[in-house]
Write a protein that holds these residues in place. Sequence first.
Motif, short mmCIF file in Angstrom:
data_model
loop_
_atom_site.label_atom_id
_atom_site.label_comp_id
_atom_site.label_asym_id
_atom_site.label_seq_id
_atom_site.Cartn_x
_atom_site.Cartn_y
_atom_site.Cartn_z
N GLU A 192 13.50 -8.46 26.22
CA GLU A 192 13.82 -7.42 25.95
C GLU A 192 13.42 -6.21 24.67
O GLU A 192 13.64 -6.78 23.68
N ARG A 193 13.71 -5.40 25.76
CA ARG A 193 13.65 -4.06 24.69
C ARG A 193 16.23 -2.85 24.84
O ARG A 193 15.42 -2.76 25.41
N THR A 194 15.23 -2.79 23.06
CA THR A 194 16.39 -2.03 23.02
C THR A 194 16.58 -1.06 23.07
O THR A 194 16.33 -0.45 22.07
N VAL A 195 16.40 0.06 23.69
CA VAL A 195 16.32 2.03 23.82
C VAL A 195 17.62 2.64 23.48
O VAL A 195 19.27 2.06 23.66
N THR A 196 17.89 3.33 22.70
CA THR A 196 18.32 4.48 22.46
C THR A 196 18.07 5.30 22.67
O THR A 196 17.12 5.67 22.70
N LEU A 197 18.53 6.20 23.16
CA LEU A 197 18.67 7.82 24.06
C LEU A 197 19.07 8.75 22.23
O LEU A 197 20.31 8.64 21.99
N PHE A 198 18.50 9.34 21.92
CA PHE A 198 18.87 10.42 20.88
C PHE A 198 18.46 11.85 21.60
O PHE A 198 17.58 12.30 22.33
N ARG A 199 19.85 12.43 21.17
CA ARG A 199 19.06 13.48 21.03
C ARG A 199 18.60 14.69 19.49
O ARG A 199 19.71 14.26 18.83
N LEU A 200 17.75 15.58 20.35
CA LEU A 200 17.35 16.09 18.85
C LEU A 200 18.33 17.53 18.57
O LEU A 200 18.66 18.25 19.36
N VAL A 201 18.31 17.41 17.21
CA VAL A 201 19.22 18.38 16.64
C VAL A 201 18.18 19.56 16.33
O VAL A 201 17.85 19.29 15.25
N PRO A 202 18.95 20.28 16.50
CA PRO A 202 18.85 21.44 16.67
C PRO A 202 18.15 22.51 14.21
O PRO A 202 19.31 20.86 14.33
N ALA A 228 17.09 24.30 23.68
CA ALA A 228 17.06 23.24 25.34
C ALA A 228 17.97 22.36 24.56
O ALA A 228 18.24 21.98 23.47
N THR A 229 17.63 21.06 25.63
CA THR A 229 18.93 20.15 25.21
C THR A 229 17.46 18.90 24.94
O THR A 229 16.78 18.93 26.28
N VAL A 230 16.80 18.61 24.34
CA VAL A 230 15.81 17.45 23.83
C VAL A 230 16.05 16.38 23.93
O VAL A 230 16.75 15.79 23.13
N ILE A 231 16.17 15.15 24.90
CA ILE A 231 16.16 13.57 24.67
C ILE A 231 15.23 12.85 24.32
O ILE A 231 14.20 13.16 25.46
N LEU A 232 14.93 12.09 23.43
CA LEU A 232 14.68 11.23 22.99
C LEU A 232 14.73 9.83 23.00
O LEU A 232 16.04 9.60 22.93
N ALA A 233 13.66 8.42 23.96
CA ALA A 233 14.34 7.83 24.69
C ALA A 233 13.35 6.76 23.57
O ALA A 233 12.41 6.75 24.13
N ASP A 234 13.83 5.67 23.09
CA ASP A 234 13.61 4.93 22.06
C ASP A 234 13.33 3.98 21.41
O ASP A 234 14.84 3.22 21.21
N PRO A 235 12.50 2.78 22.21
CA PRO A 235 12.78 0.79 21.59
C PRO A 235 12.63 0.58 20.49
O PRO A 235 12.57 -0.49 20.19
N GLY A 236 12.50 1.42 20.02
CA GLY A 236 12.51 0.94 18.25
C GLY A 236 10.41 1.10 18.07
O GLY A 236 10.05 0.05 17.21
N ARG A 237 9.96 2.10 18.21
CA ARG A 237 8.76 2.59 17.70
C ARG A 237 8.72 2.60 16.56
O ARG A 237 9.65 3.67 15.88
N ALA A 238 7.97 2.39 15.86
CA ALA A 238 7.38 2.46 14.06
C ALA A 238 7.60 4.00 13.89
O ALA A 238 8.13 4.12 12.53
N TYR A 239 7.36 5.26 14.45
CA TYR A 239 7.37 6.28 13.68
C TYR A 239 7.78 7.20 14.70
O TYR A 239 7.88 8.71 14.49
N LEU A 240 9.32 6.67 14.86
CA LEU A 240 10.81 7.33 15.08
C LEU A 240 10.42 7.99 13.96
O LEU A 240 11.26 7.67 13.31
N PRO A 241 11.27 9.65 14.14
CA PRO A 241 11.44 10.18 12.89
C PRO A 241 12.89 9.79 12.20
O PRO A 241 13.74 9.25 12.93
N HIS A 242 13.92 9.71 10.71
CA HIS A 242 14.54 9.43 10.30
C HIS A 242 16.09 10.28 10.54
O HIS A 242 16.68 10.19 10.18
N ALA A 243 15.39 11.48 10.84
CA ALA A 243 16.05 12.52 10.29
C ALA A 243 15.92 13.86 11.96
O ALA A 243 15.31 13.62 12.63
#
Length: 215
Positions: free
Chosen positions: A205-215, A169-184
């Motif tokens: 204003e919040r900068t939101v980054t969209l990340f694809r979760l890498v298997p 599956a394609t898993v997309i996380l949208a994160d605006p700089g929350r404290a517990y976003l994983p780093h890997a």
Amino acid sequence: MRGDPEAFVTANTAIARPPLVPEVPLYLATEITSIWQATEAWLGEQGIEPPFWAFAWPGSQALARWILDDPSPVAGKRVLDFAAGGGLAAIAAAKAGAAMVEAAEIDPLAHAATRLNAGLNGVVVAEAPGDVVGSPCRWDTIMAGDVCYEAPMTNHILPWLRRLAAEGATVILADPGRAYLPHAGLSPIARYAVPVTRELEDREERTVTLFRLVP
């Protein structure tokens, strides 16, 4: 005492348009304290979590903008909007031609808001009630916005989301700089500047980054 959840939503919100996605009208609260107090009274409970469904959070706005600008990640696919709130990203996916869209939430008021918002936009969004974490994968694309704001939440959902990604599956996380976003295990794919209110975010204003979760 609880009543009709859809009546509660319409009585305590107004139709408005998120700044980053003005083409999607939603039933939204105008002020957090009053909707929070009204929700506690409706539920007959105190000390509940904020009514997340009543606001267009920056992560969901970024996901919706991304989908509407380029429908290819969802067009013709089975899509899950996880922790959907009022269903903004799910509605965008339906508008963009997804074959099937589900909104996952544990809050009945969130589902009521999603039903109303979907109707307002002339689309169909199915409900995935209860905690879907751990469910077998039945989706092609999974979207999750603003979900890494607490350690227990992040620790609960990330192993499952990583398993879904590993299953294809394609898993997309949208994160605006929350404290517990994983780093890997994250690959950035898009970034958005989202206007927000100081009442909710202590900034404009919040900068939101969209990340694809890498298997």
